[in-house]
Write a protein that holds these residues in place. Structure first.
Motif, PDB file in Angstrom:
ATOM      1  N   ILE A 276       0.630  -1.269   0.323  1.00 55.00           N
ATOM      2  CA  ILE A 276       0.301   0.363   0.052  1.00 55.00           C
ATOM      3  C   ILE A 276       0.893   1.140   0.172  1.00 55.00           C
ATOM      4  O   ILE A 276       0.404   2.467  -0.792  1.00 55.00           O
ATOM      5  N   THR A 277       2.108   0.910   0.749  1.00 51.42           N
ATOM      6  CA  THR A 277       2.892   2.763   0.798  1.00 51.42           C
ATOM      7  C   THR A 277       3.616   2.314  -0.560  1.00 51.42           C
ATOM      8  O   THR A 277       3.701   3.448  -1.111  1.00 51.42           O
ATOM      9  N   LEU A 278       3.915   1.597  -1.128  1.00 50.87           N
ATOM     10  CA  LEU A 278       4.477   1.486  -2.807  1.00 50.87           C
ATOM     11  C   LEU A 278       3.503   2.151  -3.427  1.00 50.87           C
ATOM     12  O   LEU A 278       3.565   2.602  -4.717  1.00 50.87           O
ATOM     13  N   TYR A 279       2.004   1.757  -3.576  1.00 52.97           N
ATOM     14  CA  TYR A 279       1.262   2.109  -4.480  1.00 52.97           C
ATOM     15  C   TYR A 279       0.774   3.325  -4.274  1.00 52.97           C
ATOM     16  O   TYR A 279       1.022   4.432  -4.975  1.00 52.97           O
ATOM     17  N   LEU A 280       1.182   3.844  -2.824  1.00 60.01           N
ATOM     18  CA  LEU A 280       0.859   5.756  -2.483  1.00 60.01           C
ATOM     19  C   LEU A 280       1.629   6.610  -3.556  1.00 60.01           C
ATOM     20  O   LEU A 280       1.172   7.487  -3.448  1.00 60.01           O
ATOM     21  N   GLU A 281       3.128   6.074  -2.980  1.00 58.82           N
ATOM     22  CA  GLU A 281       3.901   6.971  -3.108  1.00 58.82           C
ATOM     23  C   GLU A 281       3.686   6.495  -5.042  1.00 58.82           C
ATOM     24  O   GLU A 281       4.083   7.933  -5.633  1.00 58.82           O
ATOM     25  N   LEU A 282       3.060   5.751  -5.526  1.00 61.17           N
ATOM     26  CA  LEU A 282       3.724   5.771  -6.861  1.00 61.17           C
ATOM     27  C   LEU A 282       2.101   6.592  -7.716  1.00 61.17           C
ATOM     28  O   LEU A 282       2.290   7.369  -8.654  1.00 61.17           O
ATOM     29  N   TYR A 283       0.826   7.032  -6.899  1.00 58.30           N
ATOM     30  CA  TYR A 283      -0.321   7.595  -6.805  1.00 58.30           C
ATOM     31  C   TYR A 283       0.291   9.279  -6.448  1.00 58.30           C
ATOM     32  O   TYR A 283       0.180   9.814  -7.354  1.00 58.30           O
TER      33      TYR A 283
ATOM     34  N   ALA B   9       7.475  17.221  -1.566  1.00 59.07           N
ATOM     35  CA  ALA B   9       8.183  17.850  -0.490  1.00 59.07           C
ATOM     36  C   ALA B   9       7.335  16.189   1.176  1.00 59.07           C
ATOM     37  O   ALA B   9       7.792  15.940   1.757  1.00 59.07           O
ATOM     38  N   LEU B  10       6.024  15.962   0.662  1.00 58.36           N
ATOM     39  CA  LEU B  10       5.581  15.426   1.701  1.00 58.36           C
ATOM     40  C   LEU B  10       5.542  14.154   1.102  1.00 58.36           C
ATOM     41  O   LEU B  10       5.502  12.845   2.064  1.00 58.36           O
ATOM     42  N   ILE B  11       5.923  13.625  -0.195  1.00 60.38           N
ATOM     43  CA  ILE B  11       6.212  12.467  -0.756  1.00 60.38           C
ATOM     44  C   ILE B  11       7.199  12.079  -0.146  1.00 60.38           C
ATOM     45  O   ILE B  11       8.157  10.714   0.595  1.00 60.38           O
ATOM     46  N   GLY B  12       7.966  12.687  -0.224  1.00 60.26           N
ATOM     47  CA  GLY B  12       9.593  12.137  -0.220  1.00 60.26           C
ATOM     48  C   GLY B  12      10.053  12.003   1.858  1.00 60.26           C
ATOM     49  O   GLY B  12      10.497  11.822   2.322  1.00 60.26           O
ATOM     50  N   SER B  13       9.242  12.975   2.432  1.00 56.99           N
ATOM     51  CA  SER B  13       9.228  13.192   4.413  1.00 56.99           C
ATOM     52  C   SER B  13       8.434  11.822   4.456  1.00 56.99           C
ATOM     53  O   SER B  13       8.696  10.731   5.407  1.00 56.99           O
ATOM     54  N   LEU B  14       6.868  11.701   3.934  1.00 56.47           N
ATOM     55  CA  LEU B  14       5.965  10.539   4.311  1.00 56.47           C
ATOM     56  C   LEU B  14       6.213   9.159   3.548  1.00 56.47           C
ATOM     57  O   LEU B  14       6.149   8.437   4.644  1.00 56.47           O
ATOM     58  N   LEU B  15       6.775   9.347   2.442  1.00 55.95           N
ATOM     59  CA  LEU B  15       6.395   7.942   1.434  1.00 55.95           C
ATOM     60  C   LEU B  15       7.697   7.524   1.443  1.00 55.95           C
ATOM     61  O   LEU B  15       7.991   6.395   2.630  1.00 55.95           O
TER      62      LEU B  15
END
Length: 565
Positions: A257-264, A503-509
């Motif tokens: 799910i984490t990987l898919y959220l990053e792609l999304y 920045a949100l993607i880089g920090s959270l995911l």
């Protein structure tokens, strides 16, 4: 293939009922033969030349089963061999504590499988490992999952057709050279993140660039940990497999799910990027419909969605994958345009910026972290290598090239634009120069080819949840992809802040995928076999990842909320 969610066998029905009968008979005979060989503990001659990893994996019977096939698109591109990269002598850097004790395999032809309805069936050679590997796998992985349910053997005609299609692929599975793997690695790491490199300097200051180099070292180390996890036991092929081996099915699902959220989130970034850059080219564009005024940003966001939507419906993404492989060329071209603007056109350098900007350093953490979000593809690049021992050199070379590009663009961009630097440096380039137009149009065209590739893995995983009776209908696939695409448009219009979203993607995911998960999975899999140095390094990296994630996420969310209010 068995869906871990629906609990039903998923396969492609044969168009010929006679072939089906023959297939079932051959399958039962083969199964009996396999059982006999397994009980006797014998091995045939084919086991001598067995592939690098088990053809049959007990780790891919749970959701998502399609992860490998979809992510293989990023690592199966037949990029040209690069002679000047030379031989992978850099492999010595990782050979002291990482050994290639295990050899991996590549999935069957990805492109031919994507043109079939929903989930493809698996060929005989994918399902049948050698008896020695079967026996070894039972010891190591059957304690984690129930044994895989056998699938039907495709007809001889289908096998011939699949083999014929497989011969068309320029880089067969397990046959990627060192140079080709480096190109694929750079293509994964060097994406739209390079556009925000100068903006990261503006937010964090010149000393903040040390974060970029620190993350490069840590991300390289965790990439090597993923390889060690893959080699630790049979059947591990993908990042979700590693999560499952470490923490069972919950670990696989959470990691997936984490990987898919990053792609999304990357798809959302593509929409924002297209809207921003096209608006800079055509600032006066607008549309009035029944009293509703649409400004240039909204018009181009809608236009981008309409352009990429049909590409998401394609079952054969081979053309897009080859075009997107030119992302390396596009990245280099944009960087060259920036340097040309400063060194040849001489627009002038600005002596601005502080040594360390504490108020913006947390935002810079996310921007720099986004630069190293390629760990989801590293296992696939590893298994595609003709020589698995080249992986440390491939990884090191890819990180070295990307870090050099990021640092060079960051320094040159901030020297040119100073405190007026935008989250995408292409928006800061003067419009009167030819290189500025080249850079902007290159930035516009490249994401159009990558959108469908980023959306497909998540779409395939959702298609696995469709009941078996509806698998033949392509309407379900189109509906899922359309809804996903439209949802990215809505998110992009709701949060139209390229730098803050990155920045949100880089920090959270990215912090979780690139730093935290590799370390905790490694420690869980190897347990007491890890050296003291490895344990200390993993604890340190996890601490860095969690602290960076906390501060970066809080800063990005706060600024997004303030911008929306």
């Amino acid at each position: 293939m068995k869906s871990g969610v629906s609990g039903r066998n998923i396969y492609i029905d044969s168009a010929d009922e006679e072939d089906d009968a023959v297939d079932e008979e051959e399958s039962s005979v083969q199964a009996a033969k396999d059982d006999e060989e397994e009980d006797s503990g014998g091995s045939d001659e084919s086991s001598v030349g067995s592939p690098r990893r088990s053809r049959l994996s007990s780790y891919n019977t749970a959701w998502p089963q399609s992860y490998r096939q979809s992510i293989d698109i990023y690592s199966n591109v037949a990029s040209p061999s690069i002679a000047f990269l030379g031989t992978p002598s850099l492999i010595r850097l990782g050979s002291s504590f990482f050994n290639s004790s295990f050899r991996g395999r590549h999935a069957s032809d990805v492109f031919s499988s994507l043109i079939k309805p929903l989930l493809p069936s698996r060929s005989e050679d994918e399902r049948k490992p050698s008896p020695d590997i079967q026996h070894q796998r039972r010891k190591s992985s059957h304690s984690l999952l129930p044994p895989p349910i056998p699938t039907r053997r495709p007809s001889v005609k289908k096998e011939r057709d699949r083999d014929h299609d497989h011969d068309k692929v320029s880089v067969p599975p397990g046959q990627s050279s060192y140079g080709q793997a480096v190109i694929n690695g750079v293509n994964v790491l060097c994406g739209v993140g390079i556009l925000s490199a100068p903006y990261a300097v503006k937010e964090g200051g010149w000393m903040g660039m040390s974060i970029l180099f620190t993350y490069a070292v840590l991300a390289f180390y965790t990439g090597m940990l993923l390889r060690h996890c893959l080699d630790s036991r049979p059947g591990l092929e993908t990042y979700p497999d590693i999560g499952q081996a470490a923490f069972g099915t919950p670990g696989r699902i959470i990691l997936s799910i984490t990987l898919y959220l990053e792609l999304y989130a990357c798809c959302v970034e593509h929409i924002i990027l297209e809207s921003d850059n096209l608006s800079s080219l055509f600032p006066n564009a607008h549309l009035d419909i029944s009293g509703l005024h649409l400004n240039s940003h909204l018009v181009f966001a809608l236009l981008t969605t309409l352009i990429v939507l049909p590409t998401t419906w394609l079952r054969d993404l081979s053309v897009l994958s080859y075009i997107s492989a030119g992302g390396v060329i596009a990245t280099l071209l944009v960087a060259v345009c920036l340097f040309w603007l400063g060194l040849v056109d001489q627009v002038g350098f600005k002596n601005e910026g502080s040594s360390l900007n504490l108020s913006g350093i947390s935002l810079a953490v996310g921007l720099y972290g986004y630069s190293y979000s390629g760990h989801a593809v590293f296992p696939n690049i590893y298994s595609s290598l003709k020589k698995p021992n080249d992986f440390p050199a491939v990884l090191f070379t890819s990180f070295f090239i990307c870090t050099l590009l990021y640092a060079g663009v960051a320094v040159m961009g901030f020297f040119l634009f100073g405190e007026s630097t935008q989250p995408q440096f292409t928006l800061s380039m003067p419009h009167g120069f030819v290189v500025s137009k080249i850079a902007v149009w290159t930035t516009v065209v490249n994401p159009l080819t990558k959108y469908a590739l980023s959306l497909t893995p998540m779409a395939l995983s959702l298609e696995e949840l469709i009941p078996q009776d509806n698998l033949k209908s392509h309407l379900y696939s189109i509906s899922i992809r359309t809804v996903l695409t439209l949802s990215t448009l809505i998110v992009a219009l709701t949060i139209p802040f390229f730098g803050l979203v990155m920045a949100l993607i880089g920090s959270l995911l990215t912090m979780l995928v690139s730093f935290v998960f590799p370390c905790i999975c490694f420690l869980s899999i190897v347990r007491g076999k890890a050296t003291q140095t490895q344990v200390v390094m993993c604890i340190l990296i996890v601490a860095v990842g969690l602290v960076s994630s906390g501060f970066g996420t809080f800063s990005a969310v706060s600024k997004i909320v303030n911008s929306l209010l």
